[in-house]
Write a protein that holds these residues in place. Structure first.
Motif, PDB file in Angstrom:
ATOM      1  N   MET A 109      16.611  11.337 -23.867  1.00 46.35           N
ATOM      2  CA  MET A 109      17.794  12.212 -23.540  1.00 46.35           C
ATOM      3  C   MET A 109      18.965  11.415 -22.846  1.00 46.35           C
ATOM      4  O   MET A 109      20.105  11.495 -23.143  1.00 46.35           O
ATOM      5  CB  MET A 109      17.587  13.477 -22.751  1.00 46.35           C
ATOM      6  N   ASN A 110      18.751  10.483 -21.735  1.00 52.32           N
ATOM      7  CA  ASN A 110      19.391   9.813 -20.950  1.00 52.32           C
ATOM      8  C   ASN A 110      20.181   8.998 -21.873  1.00 52.32           C
ATOM      9  O   ASN A 110      21.332   8.540 -21.839  1.00 52.32           O
ATOM     10  CB  ASN A 110      19.016   9.175 -19.840  1.00 52.32           C
ATOM     11  N   ASP A 111      19.355   8.246 -22.963  1.00 52.93           N
ATOM     12  CA  ASP A 111      19.947   7.310 -23.648  1.00 52.93           C
ATOM     13  C   ASP A 111      20.956   7.768 -24.725  1.00 52.93           C
ATOM     14  O   ASP A 111      22.037   7.046 -24.925  1.00 52.93           O
ATOM     15  CB  ASP A 111      18.639   6.626 -24.513  1.00 52.93           C
ATOM     16  N   ILE A 112      20.841   9.035 -25.056  1.00 53.32           N
ATOM     17  CA  ILE A 112      21.600   9.281 -26.144  1.00 53.32           C
ATOM     18  C   ILE A 112      23.042   9.861 -25.615  1.00 53.32           C
ATOM     19  O   ILE A 112      23.882   9.426 -26.079  1.00 53.32           O
ATOM     20  CB  ILE A 112      21.147  10.956 -26.826  1.00 53.32           C
ATOM     21  N   ARG A 113      22.729  10.350 -24.226  1.00 49.29           N
ATOM     22  CA  ARG A 113      23.817  10.834 -23.695  1.00 49.29           C
ATOM     23  C   ARG A 113      24.729   9.508 -23.020  1.00 49.29           C
ATOM     24  O   ARG A 113      26.221   9.431 -23.072  1.00 49.29           O
ATOM     25  CB  ARG A 113      23.697  11.434 -22.304  1.00 49.29           C
ATOM     26  N   THR A 114      24.017   8.587 -22.627  1.00 44.52           N
ATOM     27  CA  THR A 114      24.478   7.014 -22.404  1.00 44.52           C
ATOM     28  C   THR A 114      25.561   6.689 -23.693  1.00 44.52           C
ATOM     29  O   THR A 114      26.759   6.227 -23.494  1.00 44.52           O
ATOM     30  CB  THR A 114      23.657   6.378 -22.064  1.00 44.52           C
ATOM     31  N   ARG A 115      25.097   6.833 -24.774  1.00 48.06           N
ATOM     32  CA  ARG A 115      25.664   6.173 -25.880  1.00 48.06           C
ATOM     33  C   ARG A 115      27.131   7.112 -26.362  1.00 48.06           C
ATOM     34  O   ARG A 115      28.160   6.782 -26.460  1.00 48.06           O
ATOM     35  CB  ARG A 115      24.792   6.061 -27.066  1.00 48.06           C
ATOM     36  N   LEU A 116      26.653   8.382 -26.227  1.00 48.00           N
ATOM     37  CA  LEU A 116      27.971   9.413 -26.454  1.00 48.00           C
ATOM     38  C   LEU A 116      29.029   9.234 -25.648  1.00 48.00           C
ATOM     39  O   LEU A 116      30.367   9.195 -25.699  1.00 48.00           O
ATOM     40  CB  LEU A 116      27.338  10.618 -26.249  1.00 48.00           C
ATOM     41  N   LEU A 117      28.795   8.999 -24.122  1.00 50.81           N
ATOM     42  CA  LEU A 117      29.637   8.744 -23.141  1.00 50.81           C
ATOM     43  C   LEU A 117      30.301   7.470 -23.363  1.00 50.81           C
ATOM     44  O   LEU A 117      31.561   7.240 -23.198  1.00 50.81           O
ATOM     45  CB  LEU A 117      29.109   8.877 -21.763  1.00 50.81           C
ATOM     46  N   ALA A 118      29.481   6.596 -23.592  1.00 56.00           N
ATOM     47  CA  ALA A 118      30.266   5.290 -24.107  1.00 56.00           C
ATOM     48  C   ALA A 118      31.271   5.201 -25.039  1.00 56.00           C
ATOM     49  O   ALA A 118      32.366   4.500 -25.194  1.00 56.00           O
ATOM     50  CB  ALA A 118      29.103   4.127 -24.305  1.00 56.00           C
ATOM     51  N   ALA A 119      30.916   5.899 -26.160  1.00 55.06           N
ATOM     52  CA  ALA A 119      31.693   6.042 -27.223  1.00 55.06           C
ATOM     53  C   ALA A 119      33.115   6.806 -27.027  1.00 55.06           C
ATOM     54  O   ALA A 119      34.246   6.528 -27.311  1.00 55.06           O
ATOM     55  CB  ALA A 119      31.103   6.762 -28.607  1.00 55.06           C
ATOM     56  N   PHE A 120      32.763   8.058 -26.324  1.00 56.08           N
ATOM     57  CA  PHE A 120      34.011   8.810 -25.627  1.00 56.08           C
ATOM     58  C   PHE A 120      34.915   8.179 -24.695  1.00 56.08           C
ATOM     59  O   PHE A 120      36.117   8.175 -24.800  1.00 56.08           O
ATOM     60  CB  PHE A 120      33.453  10.199 -24.910  1.00 56.08           C
ATOM     61  N   ASP A 121      34.251   7.141 -24.061  1.00 56.87           N
ATOM     62  CA  ASP A 121      35.179   6.436 -22.970  1.00 56.87           C
ATOM     63  C   ASP A 121      36.019   5.573 -23.730  1.00 56.87           C
ATOM     64  O   ASP A 121      37.192   5.538 -23.256  1.00 56.87           O
ATOM     65  CB  ASP A 121      34.055   5.418 -22.235  1.00 56.87           C
ATOM     66  N   LEU A 122      35.831   4.970 -24.807  1.00 62.46           N
ATOM     67  CA  LEU A 122      36.868   4.168 -25.709  1.00 62.46           C
ATOM     68  C   LEU A 122      37.679   5.217 -26.335  1.00 62.46           C
ATOM     69  O   LEU A 122      38.840   4.851 -26.580  1.00 62.46           O
ATOM     70  CB  LEU A 122      35.839   3.341 -26.903  1.00 62.46           C
ATOM     71  N   GLU A 123      37.060   6.372 -27.060  1.00 65.72           N
ATOM     72  CA  GLU A 123      38.241   7.113 -27.880  1.00 65.72           C
ATOM     73  C   GLU A 123      39.027   7.878 -27.085  1.00 65.72           C
ATOM     74  O   GLU A 123      40.465   7.706 -27.324  1.00 65.72           O
ATOM     75  CB  GLU A 123      37.240   8.090 -28.426  1.00 65.72           C
ATOM     76  N   HIS A 124      38.762   8.150 -25.860  1.00 65.47           N
ATOM     77  CA  HIS A 124      39.762   9.122 -24.951  1.00 65.47           C
ATOM     78  C   HIS A 124      40.799   8.120 -24.338  1.00 65.47           C
ATOM     79  O   HIS A 124      42.003   8.496 -24.213  1.00 65.47           O
ATOM     80  CB  HIS A 124      39.141   9.722 -23.670  1.00 65.47           C
ATOM     81  N   LYS A 125      40.289   6.699 -24.170  1.00 62.54           N
ATOM     82  CA  LYS A 125      41.630   5.862 -23.751  1.00 62.54           C
ATOM     83  C   LYS A 125      42.550   5.461 -25.069  1.00 62.54           C
ATOM     84  O   LYS A 125      43.944   5.535 -24.668  1.00 62.54           O
ATOM     85  CB  LYS A 125      40.938   4.434 -23.445  1.00 62.54           C
ATOM     86  N   GLU A 126      42.232   5.677 -26.058  1.00 65.23           N
ATOM     87  CA  GLU A 126      43.113   5.487 -27.230  1.00 65.23           C
ATOM     88  C   GLU A 126      44.229   6.796 -27.378  1.00 65.23           C
ATOM     89  O   GLU A 126      45.139   6.356 -27.689  1.00 65.23           O
ATOM     90  CB  GLU A 126      42.300   5.622 -28.570  1.00 65.23           C
ATOM     91  N   HIS A 127      43.409   7.890 -27.387  1.00 68.05           N
ATOM     92  CA  HIS A 127      44.188   9.102 -27.205  1.00 68.05           C
ATOM     93  C   HIS A 127      45.333   9.251 -26.045  1.00 68.05           C
ATOM     94  O   HIS A 127      46.728   9.461 -26.275  1.00 68.05           O
ATOM     95  CB  HIS A 127      43.584  10.361 -27.276  1.00 68.05           C
ATOM     96  N   LEU A 128      44.745   8.654 -24.692  1.00 68.48           N
ATOM     97  CA  LEU A 128      45.551   8.828 -23.519  1.00 68.48           C
ATOM     98  C   LEU A 128      46.939   7.857 -23.661  1.00 68.48           C
ATOM     99  O   LEU A 128      47.845   8.025 -23.254  1.00 68.48           O
ATOM    100  CB  LEU A 128      44.881   8.592 -22.340  1.00 68.48           C
ATOM    101  N   ALA A 129      46.489   6.745 -24.362  1.00 69.40           N
ATOM    102  CA  ALA A 129      47.360   5.501 -24.412  1.00 69.40           C
ATOM    103  C   ALA A 129      48.539   5.898 -25.347  1.00 69.40           C
ATOM    104  O   ALA A 129      49.747   5.574 -25.197  1.00 69.40           O
ATOM    105  CB  ALA A 129      46.738   4.261 -24.914  1.00 69.40           C
ATOM    106  N   ALA A 130      48.413   6.658 -26.406  1.00 67.40           N
ATOM    107  CA  ALA A 130      49.299   6.982 -27.562  1.00 67.40           C
ATOM    108  C   ALA A 130      50.144   8.045 -26.935  1.00 67.40           C
ATOM    109  O   ALA A 130      51.357   7.992 -27.307  1.00 67.40           O
ATOM    110  CB  ALA A 130      48.565   7.737 -28.780  1.00 67.40           C
TER     111      ALA A 130
END
Length: 751
Positions: free
Chosen positions: A1-22
């Motif tokens: 479970m921890n591994d899944i959440r780690t990967r989800l948060l890592a992906a979201f960390d990149l995605e949210h930066k793109e939206h905020l930058a735009a």
């Protein structure tokens, strides 16, 4: 479970930066130039996407902030809230708060207080935001799994890689991988261009053979004193004859040239074969690197559907299929938000409550199915539900209220046309707006994004009750196979994925006694219309006289239409430069490709060419009236063939006549010959006479002083702008920020 959440948060960390930058970039653009009009629809989409992504990774604070940020931009779009300094300050602090919350969730630290900025966003959003997101139990909590707390010290560790796999895995930067994709996409067309050299070499060899025959015929007459060898072949006497010696040298060099030409031809054949073999394999391998399973973007779709249904008191079973289907990762990434919105709509609009379903004789639990598949070279995504289905009466009523249809027209409109109206911006039949649906913007954004992907999206009633939404897009956006056609003076390209076939047919074989001309193809009556008319070009098609018509059979959204073109040119692989990078209308054009002479050809967007349901097609023959003859005449002056061609295509597609000049001196000469020029569009940096000198010549001549002049230049300094305006320019547009809508608006204002 921890591994899944780690990967989800890592992906979201990149995605949210793109939206905020735009969004931050849009804020900076407004602050730099108060007259700048930001793309509020795009900003709203970013906030909407951020909210959905936050929900997927279970970050309720970010979801709540994004929800009210979206509501605030809706209020700004509607004019209820000015996009002034105070509003921008609230938005900026909201973006900062989102960034802080994500950092807290991924890297630990102190909790973030969002109450104040959330309250200010709520006041901005007002009724446009609907009720606050419902607090709900997560799927993890219902399964008895404790939520994962953010770390308090070190960042989340990277997932360990098994030693047996470490040698086979290489980590590279995504930017480097993108450059590799671009290089591969450009390689194959260049290899194909080498084929033209084969024909040129063959032609050179033919010319050499002809020269050789002429030489053999002329040699005996030139060498009157020549001798013959034992074989009877004419030779050359070397007995002190200077002319004979020179001719002998010429003959040796001539034969050596022929041998070299033959060797070059054979070597080029070998190299071209090798290039095609390895180049094609290289592009295929790179294309496979870019392909990912649909699971990479839609693995969490089932959970999201269940979460939304529970929050709304509904019972929904999620049926997710085809996640193993592979497509270009960029295509999948850009389809994520549209699919999530369609799925939310299925639950919010389509599915009834358990009580309503039981009363209607249905199972209490509804089903929402998502399926990914590949048909030909296209990715097909389907989202269907067994709910109440489209409310045709409500759609017709709302269409009349908004002025999209007349009352009589709404009663007789076919179902396909009524359902297509759902994709209009602001169209919603929901009685109230909430965090999931009801504003009428979501499906419009879905169609916009799918259209940009060269695809189509359709909505239809499901047999047995419910709704089916189908999205079709190309599997990959790398180099594309394009069909090149001629329309009047322009060369245009159409993606071959959307071309069912090309053919020539006599004009008198068309059925012209129907509402629209048709041609019978494979037991189907396909409507026929000129491509020039769809693009807004002026000029009538010749009447049917038995002459063959060049037809391109276009297939989009399950419909076919036959486009009449002036000529079918060629089919080849090409790299398309996106429309956003060259400043053309992305709704009508996908971008441009370079021709052999260096000039660009516009790549048409088939989804925009295909007529909407119920739309009348332009007739095959259009009478040329006096108003058409009096179209405004624009003089385009630029030394760049690319710029001239692009501006000519844009202007002619919007009904203007265009004359091209390569510099200011030619423009002055042309003005002396033409009496009907209504406006000049000119570059500044040109040979012989630049744009400033042309402007002085035009404004200093009493015969042309009233002629409007628009400068379109790469010179962006305030000094150059002031100089141009002081010399009398009526508008000054910088190429690096070129927007065709700004140019067209300026032309309409001046004319």
């Amino acid at each position: 479970m921890n591994d899944i959440r780690t990967r989800l948060l890592a992906a979201f960390d990149l995605e949210h930066k793109e939206h905020l930058a735009a969004i931050r970039e849009a804020l900076r653009a407004v602050e730099k130039d108060p007259a700048h009009h930001p793309d509020l629809v795009e900003i709203h989409r970013r906030a909407h996407s951020l909210k959905g992504a936050a929900r997927a990774v279970d970050l309720p604070e970010v979801e709540r902030l994004s929800h009210w940020l979206e509501a605030a931009f809706i209020a700004i779009q509607r004019g209820a809230v000015p996009f002034d300094a105070a509003a921008r300050d609230v938005v900026r602090r909201a973006l900062d708060a989102i960034e802080d919350v994500v950092a807290w969730a991924t890297r630990g630290g102190g909790e973030v207080d969002i109450a104040e900025v959330l309250a200010e966003l709520t006041r901005m959003g007002g009724e446009g935001g609907g009720p606050e997101p419902v607090q709900r139990r997560t799927a993890a909590a219902e399964a008895g799994v404790a939520p994962v707390a953010p770390p308090t010290t070190a960042p989340l560790p990277a997932r360990a890689v098994d030693a047996s796999q470490s040698a086979a895995l290489v980590r590279i930067r995504s930017a480097g991988l993108e450059r590799l994709f671009t290089a591969a996409a450009g390689l194959l067309p260049e290899i194909e261009n080498q084929s033209a050299l084969v024909a040129e070499l063959r032609e050179l060899r033919g010319e050499w053979r002809a020269l050789e025959r002429s030489w053999h015929a002329m040699r005996p007459r030139l060498l009157r004193g020549g001798s013959h060898d034992a074989t009877g072949t004419a030779g050359i006497s070397f007995a002190g004859d200077e002319t004979a010696l020179r001719l002998s040298s010429f003959e040796r060099r001539f034969r050596a040239l022929g041998a070299s030409l033959d060797a070059a031809h054979r070597a080029h054949d070998r190299h071209l074969w090798s290039l095609r073999r390895w180049g094609s394999g290289f592009q295929d391998e790179v294309r496979q690197l870019r392909m990912l399973p649909a699971e990479s973007q839609f693995s969490n779709l089932g959970r999201m559907i269940r979460d939304i249904s529970r929050a709304q008191g509904k019972e929904v079973e999620a049926d997710i299929r085809g996640l193993e289907t592979q497509a270009d990762r960029v295509v999948l990434q850009r389809l994520k938000d549209p699919v999530l919105h369609i799925a939310r709509n299925a639950v919010s609009h389509g599915v009834e409550t358990p009580q309503e379903r039981v009363a209607a004789g249905k199972r209490a639990a509804a089903t929402v199915r998502f399926e990914a598949s590949v048909v030909g070279r296209r990715l097909v995504l389907r989202v269907e539900d067994d709910g109440r289905g489209p409310n045709r009466a409500a759609i017709a009523r709302h269409a009349v209220e908004r002025g999209l249809l007349g009352a009589d027209e709404a009663e007789s409109a076919p179902e396909e046309r009524l359902l297509d109206l759902i994709f209009e911006p602001g169209f919603s039949t929901a009685p109230t707006a909430n965090e999931y649906a009801g504003r009428g913007m979501g499906l419009a954004i879905v169609r916009r994004e799918v259209t940009r992907l060269q695809g189509s999206v359709t909505l239809a009633a499901r047999e047995g009750g419910g709704t089916v939404v189908t999205v079709e897009v190309p599997l990959s956006l790398l180099s594309q196979r394009l069909v090149f056609v001629a329309v009047q003076d322009d060369i245009l390209a159409i993606p071959s994925n959307d071309v069912a076939r090309v053919l020539r047919a006599p004009a008198d074989t068309l059925f012209t006694d129907l509402a629209a001309p048709t041609i019978r193809l494979e037991e189907e009556d396909v409507p026929v219309t000129p491509l020039a008319a769809l693009l807004g070009y002026d000029g009538a098609m010749p009447p049917g006289n038995g002459a063959p018509l060049a037809l391109v059979i276009l297939r989009t959204a399950g419909r076919r239409v036959a486009l009449v073109v002036d000529a079918l040119m060629a089919t080849r692989d090409s790299v398309v430069t996106p429309a956003e990078e060259v400043g053309i209308d992305a709704a009508r054009f996908l971008g441009t490709v370079l021709m052999d002479d260096g000039s660009p050809a516009l790549v048409l967007n088939p989804a925009a060419l295909s007529p909407r349901p119920g739309m009348a097609l332009p007739p095959l023959v259009r009478p040329v009236d006096e108003s058409a003859r009096r179209r405004p005449h624009i003089l385009v002056v630029d030394d760049s063939i690319t710029t001239r061609t692009l501006e000519k295509s844009i202007l002619e597609a919007h009904g203007y006549r265009v004359t091209l000049c390569v510099d200011g001196r030619e423009a002055v000469e042309t003005l002396g010959e033409l009496e009907d020029v209504n406006l000049i569009i000119s570059d500044v940096e040109m040979p012989r006479m630049d744009g400033f000198a042309l402007l002085q010549a035009v404004k200093g001549n009493p015969m042309t002083s009233d002629l409007p002049v628009i400068l379109v230049t790469s010179r962006a300094s305030d000094e150059d702008r002031e100089r141009g305006l002081d010399l009398g320019a009526d508008a000054y547009i910088v190429k690096t920020r070129f927007d065709q809508n700004e140019l067209l608006a300026g032309i309409r204002r001046l004319l």
